[in-house]
Design an enzyme around this catalytic site. Structure first.
Site, PDB file in Angstrom:
ATOM      1  N   SER A 129       0.726  -1.077   0.369  1.00  0.00           N
ATOM      2  CA  SER A 129      -0.083  -0.159   0.018  1.00  0.00           C
ATOM      3  C   SER A 129       0.573   1.402  -0.075  1.00  0.00           C
ATOM      4  O   SER A 129       2.385   1.021   0.720  1.00  0.00           O
ATOM      5  CB  SER A 129      -0.760  -0.116   1.416  1.00  0.00           C
ATOM      6  N   TYR A 154      -2.596  -1.644  10.541  1.00  0.00           N
ATOM      7  CA  TYR A 154      -2.958  -1.481   9.135  1.00  0.00           C
ATOM      8  C   TYR A 154      -0.949  -1.319   9.045  1.00  0.00           C
ATOM      9  O   TYR A 154      -0.753  -1.475   7.368  1.00  0.00           O
ATOM     10  CB  TYR A 154      -4.174  -0.668   8.887  1.00  0.00           C
TER      11      TYR A 154
HETATM   12  N1  LIG Z   1      -9.130  -0.375  -1.343  1.00  0.00           N
HETATM   13  C1  LIG Z   1      -7.994   0.300  -1.106  1.00  0.00           C
HETATM   14  O1  LIG Z   1      -7.760   1.483  -0.779  1.00  0.00           O
HETATM   15  C2  LIG Z   1      -6.754  -0.428  -0.554  1.00  0.00           C
HETATM   16  C3  LIG Z   1      -5.419   0.668  -0.542  1.00  0.00           C
HETATM   17  C4  LIG Z   1      -3.995  -0.452  -0.370  1.00  0.00           C
HETATM   18  C5  LIG Z   1      -4.148  -1.265  -0.120  1.00  0.00           C
HETATM   19  N2  LIG Z   1      -4.900  -2.191  -0.482  1.00  0.00           N
HETATM   20  C6  LIG Z   1      -5.241  -3.234  -0.697  1.00  0.00           C
HETATM   21  O2  LIG Z   1      -5.318  -4.596  -1.581  1.00  0.00           O
HETATM   22  C7  LIG Z   1      -6.157  -5.875  -0.930  1.00  0.00           C
HETATM   23  C8  LIG Z   1      -7.302  -5.992  -1.772  1.00  0.00           C
HETATM   24  O3  LIG Z   1      -8.019  -5.259  -1.098  1.00  0.00           O
HETATM   25  P1  LIG Z   1      -9.240  -4.591  -1.575  1.00  0.00           P
HETATM   26  O4  LIG Z   1      -9.037  -3.557  -1.575  1.00  0.00           O
HETATM   27  O5  LIG Z   1      -9.912  -5.168  -2.742  1.00  0.00           O
HETATM   28  O6  LIG Z   1     -10.651  -4.956  -0.400  1.00  0.00           O
HETATM   29  P2  LIG Z   1     -11.665  -5.804  -0.325  1.00  0.00           P
HETATM   30  O7  LIG Z   1     -12.989  -5.407  -1.153  1.00  0.00           O
HETATM   31  O8  LIG Z   1     -12.187  -5.890   1.370  1.00  0.00           O
HETATM   32  O9  LIG Z   1     -11.267  -7.179  -0.483  1.00  0.00           O
HETATM   33  C9  LIG Z   1     -10.471  -7.369   0.742  1.00  0.00           C
HETATM   34  C10 LIG Z   1     -10.574  -9.464  -0.016  1.00  0.00           C
HETATM   35  O10 LIG Z   1      -9.692  -9.964   1.477  1.00  0.00           O
HETATM   36  C11 LIG Z   1      -9.964 -11.631   1.218  1.00  0.00           C
HETATM   37  N3  LIG Z   1     -10.144 -11.867   3.060  1.00  0.00           N
HETATM   38  C12 LIG Z   1     -10.213 -10.987   3.725  1.00  0.00           C
HETATM   39  N4  LIG Z   1      -9.769 -11.715   5.075  1.00  0.00           N
HETATM   40  C13 LIG Z   1      -9.219 -12.710   4.211  1.00  0.00           C
HETATM   41  C14 LIG Z   1      -9.435 -14.649   5.441  1.00  0.00           C
HETATM   42  N5  LIG Z   1      -9.249 -14.281   6.448  1.00  0.00           N
HETATM   43  N6  LIG Z   1      -8.902 -15.479   4.448  1.00  0.00           N
HETATM   44  C15 LIG Z   1      -9.106 -14.774   3.257  1.00  0.00           C
HETATM   45  N7  LIG Z   1      -9.489 -14.272   2.206  1.00  0.00           N
HETATM   46  C16 LIG Z   1      -9.523 -13.034   2.397  1.00  0.00           C
HETATM   47  C17 LIG Z   1     -11.476 -11.110   1.188  1.00  0.00           C
HETATM   48  O11 LIG Z   1     -12.477 -12.342   0.518  1.00  0.00           O
HETATM   49  P3  LIG Z   1     -13.701 -13.086   1.849  1.00  0.00           P
HETATM   50  O12 LIG Z   1     -14.254 -11.621   2.422  1.00  0.00           O
HETATM   51  O13 LIG Z   1     -14.327 -13.793   1.112  1.00  0.00           O
HETATM   52  O14 LIG Z   1     -12.243 -13.844   2.778  1.00  0.00           O
HETATM   53  C18 LIG Z   1     -11.177 -10.350  -0.266  1.00  0.00           C
HETATM   54  O15 LIG Z   1     -11.706 -11.027  -1.212  1.00  0.00           O
HETATM   55  C19 LIG Z   1      -5.281  -5.896   0.361  1.00  0.00           C
HETATM   56  O16 LIG Z   1      -4.229  -6.557   0.938  1.00  0.00           O
HETATM   57  C20 LIG Z   1      -5.145  -4.050   1.544  1.00  0.00           C
HETATM   58  O17 LIG Z   1      -5.213  -3.933   2.339  1.00  0.00           O
HETATM   59  C21 LIG Z   1      -6.599  -1.934  -1.071  1.00  0.00           C
END
Ligand SMILES: NC(=O)c1ccc[n+]([C@@H]2O[C@H](COP(=O)([O-])OP(=O)(O)OC[C@H]3O[C@@H](n4cnc5c(N)ncnc54)[C@H](OP(=O)(O)O)[C@@H]3O)[C@@H](O)[C@H]2O)c1
Length: 256
Positions: free
Chosen positions: A134, A147
């Site tokens: 991130s 985080y």
């Molecule tokens: N969105 C942002 O602003 C942002 C910015 C920088 C970095 N990121 C990073 O990008 C990545 C993806 O996030 P996103 O923004 O796409 O969020 P999201 O839409 O909430 O997706 C998160 C994913 O992680 C999975 N997950 C969470 N806990 C889990 C567990 N215990 N076991 C297996 N899968 C799990 C969820 O699947 P299930 O619920 O089906 O388990 C979901 O598919 C993350 O690492 C996040 O930190 C996001």
């Protein structure tokens, strides 16, 4: 190619699955929500790929071991450690159980899967490991302190491994998105924060496309989007203390 994506049931992970599907790849889709994983599989197949659904909770060591057994006979060419979540609030008030679970998913699972698949890739003769870090990886973040710290780990770990695993023909890429419209903000209780109320928040398909282009071109560090790239560059010109103070202001409740 066989591509394993954790967190393929939503957001950035799901969009990355679609991009690999367009190349005709075989996707191993990991997450807890089986229904949403089957939805991803459906759209992967519509885009010319194939997929299996692997509904495992990687926040639990036993389930990671089961996932590793389930994939024993499938040589994974690309591992994408994307699953992760955050939590907003004052550290003194936030729920410890959620934060320890965050460390389990964002750090422990990522480390466990990286070791297991790096060993397999060494035997296979190479591969790619993509770690979703991130822009929060670059400094501390008050009101999301755990985080930000997990993402600092991901970046540091990935940069070290990129160097260490290169002789085995294993390419490691850290991807550092900035704030992106997904379920992330809701899961992290970010509704009151000013973080997602700014203009210019990116959408998940664009973040996925820029990430995909970067790691498929062999980059070690990918920062999707011009404003995120400029932001990370600018962090060089402020003291660490100042960066933390500015982040605190940015993340404070929007009505303050
Ligand atoms: N969105 C942002 O602003 C942002 C910015 C920088 C970095 N990121 C990073 O990008 C990545 C993806 O996030 P996103 O923004 O796409 O969020 P999201 O839409 O909430 O997706 C998160 C994913 O992680 C999975 N997950 C969470 N806990 C889990 C567990 N215990 N076991 C297996 N899968 C799990 C969820 O699947 P299930 O619920 O089906 O388990 C979901 O598919 C993350 O690492 C996040 O930190 C996001």
């Amino acid at each position: 190619m066989n591509v394993l994506i954790t967190g393929a049931s939503a957001g950035i992970g799901r969009e990355l699955a679609y991009l690999h599907a367009e190349q005709g790849d075989h996707l191993l889709l990991v997450g807890r929500n089986a229904e949403q994983l089957f939805e991803t599989k459906h759209f992967v197949e519509q885009r010319g790929g194939s997929a299996v659904v692997l509904p495992y909770d990687i926040g639990q060591s036993l389930q990671i071991k089961a996932l590793l057994r389930a994939t024993e006979n499938t040589p994974v060419d690309i591992l994408i450690n994307n699953a992760g979540f955050g939590l907003y609030g004052e550290f003194i008030e936030t729920d410890l159980a959620r934060e320890l679970n965050m460390i389990d998913v964002n750090i422990r699972a990522l480390t466990h899967l990286t070791k297991a698949f790096a060993r397999r890739m060494k035997i296979q003769g190479g591969g790619r490991i993509i770690q979703i870090a991130s822009t929060s990886s670059f400094h501390g973040g008050p009101l999301m302190s755990v985080y930000y710290a997990t993402k600092a780990y991901v970046l540091s770990f990935s940069e070290a491994l990129a160097d260490e695993l290169a002789p085995y023909n294993i390419q490691v890429t850290a991807v550092c998105p900035g704030a992106t419209h997904t379920d992330f903000a809701k899961t992290a209780d970010l509704a009151t924060s000013g973080l997602f109320k700014r203009p210019g928040i990116m959408d998940a398909p664009t973040v996925a496309q820029l990430s995909f282009d970067g790691y498929m071109n062999g980059k070690t560090l990918v920062i999707p989007g011009r404003s995120n790239t400029v932001y990370v560059f600018m962090t060089r010109f402020f003291s660490r203390r100042k960066l933390v103070q500015m982040t605190h202001q940015l993340q404070a409740p929007a009505n303050h």
